[in-house]
Every structure is written in C-alpha cells, then in structure tokens.
Design a protein around this motif. Structure first.
Motif, PDB file in Angstrom:
ATOM      1  N   LEU A 189       0.806  -1.223   0.000  1.00 29.54           N
ATOM      2  CA  LEU A 189       0.000   0.000   0.000  1.00 29.54           C
ATOM      3  C   LEU A 189       0.837   1.271   0.000  1.00 29.54           C
ATOM      4  N   LEU A 190       1.986   1.207   0.626  1.00 25.44           N
ATOM      5  CA  LEU A 190       2.789   2.420   0.798  1.00 25.44           C
ATOM      6  C   LEU A 190       4.004   2.467  -0.107  1.00 25.44           C
ATOM      7  N   GLY A 191       4.375   1.345  -0.664  1.00 26.92           N
ATOM      8  CA  GLY A 191       5.610   1.317  -1.435  1.00 26.92           C
ATOM      9  C   GLY A 191       6.820   1.398  -0.510  1.00 26.92           C
ATOM     10  N   ASN A 192       7.902   1.945  -1.014  1.00 28.09           N
ATOM     11  CA  ASN A 192       9.151   1.956  -0.236  1.00 28.09           C
ATOM     12  C   ASN A 192       9.185   3.070   0.806  1.00 28.09           C
ATOM     13  N   LYS A 193       8.093   3.281   1.469  1.00 29.51           N
ATOM     14  CA  LYS A 193       8.060   4.310   2.522  1.00 29.51           C
ATOM     15  C   LYS A 193       8.433   3.631   3.828  1.00 29.51           C
ATOM     16  N   TRP A 194       9.713   3.345   3.946  1.00 25.92           N
ATOM     17  CA  TRP A 194      10.180   2.514   5.055  1.00 25.92           C
ATOM     18  C   TRP A 194       9.918   3.147   6.403  1.00 25.92           C
ATOM     19  N   SER A 195      10.010   4.460   6.472  1.00 31.13           N
ATOM     20  CA  SER A 195       9.786   5.102   7.765  1.00 31.13           C
ATOM     21  C   SER A 195       8.326   4.967   8.185  1.00 31.13           C
ATOM     22  N   LEU A 196       7.425   5.043   7.220  1.00 25.76           N
ATOM     23  CA  LEU A 196       6.009   4.859   7.549  1.00 25.76           C
ATOM     24  C   LEU A 196       5.739   3.425   7.970  1.00 25.76           C
ATOM     25  N   ILE A 197       6.347   2.511   7.255  1.00 23.58           N
ATOM     26  CA  ILE A 197       6.172   1.102   7.592  1.00 23.58           C
ATOM     27  C   ILE A 197       6.748   0.834   8.988  1.00 23.58           C
ATOM     28  N   ALA A 198       7.912   1.404   9.245  1.00 24.71           N
ATOM     29  CA  ALA A 198       8.536   1.216  10.560  1.00 24.71           C
ATOM     30  C   ALA A 198       7.660   1.786  11.672  1.00 24.71           C
TER      31      ALA A 198
ATOM     32  N   ARG B 170      -8.203  -2.128 -10.977  1.00 26.30           N
ATOM     33  CA  ARG B 170      -9.647  -2.164 -11.134  1.00 26.30           C
ATOM     34  C   ARG B 170     -10.226  -3.556 -10.933  1.00 26.30           C
ATOM     35  N   GLN B 171      -9.380  -4.523 -11.003  1.00 29.57           N
ATOM     36  CA  GLN B 171      -9.877  -5.869 -10.778  1.00 29.57           C
ATOM     37  C   GLN B 171      -9.583  -6.316  -9.359  1.00 29.57           C
ATOM     38  N   GLY B 172      -9.199  -5.360  -8.531  1.00 29.82           N
ATOM     39  CA  GLY B 172      -8.916  -5.713  -7.154  1.00 29.82           C
ATOM     40  C   GLY B 172      -7.620  -6.478  -7.008  1.00 29.82           C
ATOM     41  N   ILE B 173      -6.761  -6.299  -7.992  1.00 26.65           N
ATOM     42  CA  ILE B 173      -5.488  -6.999  -7.958  1.00 26.65           C
ATOM     43  C   ILE B 173      -4.480  -6.132  -7.223  1.00 26.65           C
ATOM     44  N   PRO B 174      -3.694  -6.711  -6.376  1.00 23.47           N
ATOM     45  CA  PRO B 174      -2.715  -5.942  -5.621  1.00 23.47           C
ATOM     46  C   PRO B 174      -1.792  -5.142  -6.518  1.00 23.47           C
ATOM     47  N   MET B 175      -1.310  -4.039  -5.986  1.00 21.02           N
ATOM     48  CA  MET B 175      -0.398  -3.196  -6.730  1.00 21.02           C
ATOM     49  C   MET B 175       0.459  -2.401  -5.770  1.00 21.02           C
ATOM     50  N   ALA B 176       1.520  -1.811  -6.289  1.00 25.53           N
ATOM     51  CA  ALA B 176       2.367  -0.978  -5.462  1.00 25.53           C
ATOM     52  C   ALA B 176       1.681   0.348  -5.199  1.00 25.53           C
ATOM     53  N   ALA B 177       2.019   0.934  -4.049  1.00 26.99           N
ATOM     54  CA  ALA B 177       1.385   2.199  -3.689  1.00 26.99           C
ATOM     55  C   ALA B 177       1.718   3.286  -4.697  1.00 26.99           C
ATOM     56  N   ASP B 178       2.922   3.236  -5.261  1.00 24.07           N
ATOM     57  CA  ASP B 178       3.309   4.255  -6.232  1.00 24.07           C
ATOM     58  C   ASP B 178       2.293   4.303  -7.354  1.00 24.07           C
ATOM     59  N   GLU B 179       1.723   3.180  -7.638  1.00 23.49           N
ATOM     60  CA  GLU B 179       0.813   3.105  -8.757  1.00 23.49           C
ATOM     61  C   GLU B 179      -0.644   3.169  -8.330  1.00 23.49           C
ATOM     62  N   ALA B 180      -0.837   3.119  -7.021  1.00 26.71           N
ATOM     63  CA  ALA B 180      -2.199   2.972  -6.532  1.00 26.71           C
ATOM     64  C   ALA B 180      -3.055   4.200  -6.789  1.00 26.71           C
ATOM     65  N   VAL B 181      -2.461   5.394  -6.677  1.00 21.83           N
ATOM     66  CA  VAL B 181      -3.239   6.594  -6.827  1.00 21.83           C
ATOM     67  C   VAL B 181      -2.882   7.263  -8.137  1.00 21.83           C
TER      68      VAL B 181
ATOM     69  N   SER C 249      -9.201   5.562  -4.796  1.00 23.65           N
ATOM     70  CA  SER C 249      -9.394   4.130  -4.961  1.00 23.65           C
ATOM     71  C   SER C 249      -8.559   3.352  -3.971  1.00 23.65           C
ATOM     72  N   VAL C 250      -7.611   4.047  -3.346  1.00 24.01           N
ATOM     73  CA  VAL C 250      -6.780   3.355  -2.372  1.00 24.01           C
ATOM     74  C   VAL C 250      -7.649   2.831  -1.240  1.00 24.01           C
ATOM     75  N   THR C 251      -8.641   3.632  -0.861  1.00 22.02           N
ATOM     76  CA  THR C 251      -9.447   3.231   0.277  1.00 22.02           C
ATOM     77  C   THR C 251     -10.182   1.922   0.003  1.00 22.02           C
ATOM     78  N   SER C 252     -10.848   1.881  -1.121  1.00 19.45           N
ATOM     79  CA  SER C 252     -11.587   0.666  -1.407  1.00 19.45           C
ATOM     80  C   SER C 252     -10.645  -0.494  -1.677  1.00 19.45           C
TER      81      SER C 252
END
Length: 240
Positions: free
Chosen positions: A84-93, A136-147, A159-162
């Motif tokens: 969901l976040l991509g390489n946002k390591w500080s957020l993940i941490a 659009r098919q509910g397939i996982p994706m990287a956050a960079d591409e999510a929005v 669409s990130v929320t849904s």
DNA sequence: AAAATCCCCAACCGCGGGGAA
DNA sequence: ATTCCCCGCGGTTGGGGATTT
C-alpha cells in the motif's frame, strides 16, 4: 557547486562505531536529549558527522529497539504495508514498534523480496510476476501506482481506500496528516501512529499527501461535507 | 583446510522538505 | 521572495561472517 558537505570530512571517523564512541553518544544524549545533530559530535567529543551520530542512535543505540528475528506476523504486515505504501520505510517502521526503517528496508531486501518471488509475486508491484498492474480488478499493486489521476476523478474517492479494504481488511492504515488549509498541524509523531484513531478530527485526503491535490485528480475538496476535513482514513475494526 | 562465493546489515551518500534568516 | 541550514528519508555500498566448492 552543489550542496556543501554536512560536516568537515577531513576530521571525522567513518565506518564501524567503537564501543567508546557508542558510550559517548549514549551518555551525551541521555544528558542532553536528541536533536541538534550537527553540533552534537563536537559537544559529545566525537569525531563523527552529525548524520552518522543520528543514524547510529536511531538504528542501534536508541532504547526500546527490538533486535532479532521478525515473526511471521511481522512479515505479513510488512508485505501488506509495502503493497500500500511502497518503499516508505519510515512509515512502515512506524507500524512496527521497536523496528527501524533501516532494519525493515534491509529485511525487505534480503528476505521478503525473495519470499514474494517464491510465491510468484513481483516484489515491486505485488502482482503475479509478468502481470500488468490493474487495480480495477482488485489486484494488488504498489502504492506508487495505486493513486493515479483517473482513479480519483471518476468517483470522487481515492481508490486506495476501497482497494485497501478489499485487500487488507484487517489492516489499519491510518495515514492521517495535517490539513492544508491553515489548521494547526498535529504533532508529526501522530501522523502515522495507531494512537490517532477515530478521535483525531484533522484528517486529509491521501491524494493531497501524494501531491495530487492541485490537479483534477483530487476531487475531495468538492465534497460538501468535507469542507474542512479532507480524509483518507480507515479505522480498525475493533481497535488495534 | 583453504579459497571462492554468497549473504546480511551497519553505515554512508545524496536529495528533498521545511523552517529560519 | 530568496537563500541557507538542518533534518530525515530512501537508495546504495562494502566489510565481514557464513556457506559452499
């Protein structure tokens, strides 16, 4: 040209820290607290640059650090968050108490990447290897591409929320950040902490956070009930 | 047992953001 | 409005231990 060096390199040590250096750094921070990293080395009697001191403290010396193996649950959480976040390591941490961004980044690169690959998933997109990203098919994706702009414009919601709900129903992704309309900023530490739950009233749309606010991509501002509060927020079911 | 290779992770580097001057 | 400085982040590197040949 270019930026001036962060410190006087000629008189600074590099490489692995010695026990004595660690002790000096810990003693100084215990006595004076964190911060002012640039002046810290001199004040603490260390021949290191401030950045190096900060890194050593954050990643190794800071109290409360969990060292050692990640659990299976940690792995799965990191995978979800990375999706969901991509390489946002500080957020993940921020979601893994006692873990540092550097530690998670290293762990990702050495273990989880392979784990995903062995599952036939692309570690960047979280998609089956060779598959073209398509949320659009509910397939996982990287956050960079999510929005993407079109995602936002179509229905007025990120669409990130849904997507998030579809993919990680058990994951609290409270990405609350401050308003962009002059409201007081909440402390930075609250921006991604579980503690700032539904009680936190100052929320903001993720599209703005991602820099899409000024484009047509974000239509959150048009929402009549969100004049002062723009949001991308999804509470936990039944708390953390 | 020694050499070669692999792997992990601490540390470094450069950049961008934000605040102060 | 602009420049400067500091901090924090993410990407990358390299030393050294572990494993394989």
């Amino acid at each position: 040209m270019g930026r001036s060096p962060c410190c006087e390199k000629a008189h600074t040590n590099k490489g692995a820290w010695t026990k004595e250096e660690d002790q000096r750094l810990v003693a100084y921070i215990k006595a004076h607290g964190e911060g002012c990293w640039r002046s810290l080395p001199k004040a603490a009697g260390l021949l290191r640059c401030g950045k190096s001191c900060r890194l050593r403290w954050i990643n190794y010396l800071r109290p409360g650090l969990k060292r050692g193996n990640f659990t299976e649950e940690d792995d799965e959480l990191i995978i979800k968050l990375h999706g969901l976040l991509g390489n946002k390591w500080s957020l993940i941490a921020g979601r893994l108490p006692g873990r540092t961004d550097n530690e998670i980044k290293n762990y990702w690169n050495t273990h989880i990447r392979r784990k995903l690959i062995s599952r036939g998933l692309d570690p960047k997109t979280h998609l089956p290897i060779g598959r073209v990203p398509c949320h659009r098919q509910g397939i996982p994706m990287a956050a960079d591409e999510a929005v993407k702009p079109n995602d936002m414009a179509e229905d007025g919601h990120s669409s990130v929320t849904s997507m998030d709900e579809e993919r990680c129903p058990d994951l609290n992704l409270d990405l609350t950040i401050s308003l962009h309309g002059g409201a007081p900023k909440p402390p930075a530490a609250e921006a991604a902490t579980p503690a700032s739950g539904p009680a936190c009233a100052q929320l903001i749309c993720l599209c703005y956070h991602l820099g899409l606010q000024t484009s047509e991509a974000c239509s959150c501002q048009a929402s009549p009930d969100l004049q002062h509060v723009l949001r991308f927020y999804r509470p936990l079911e039944g708390g953390q």
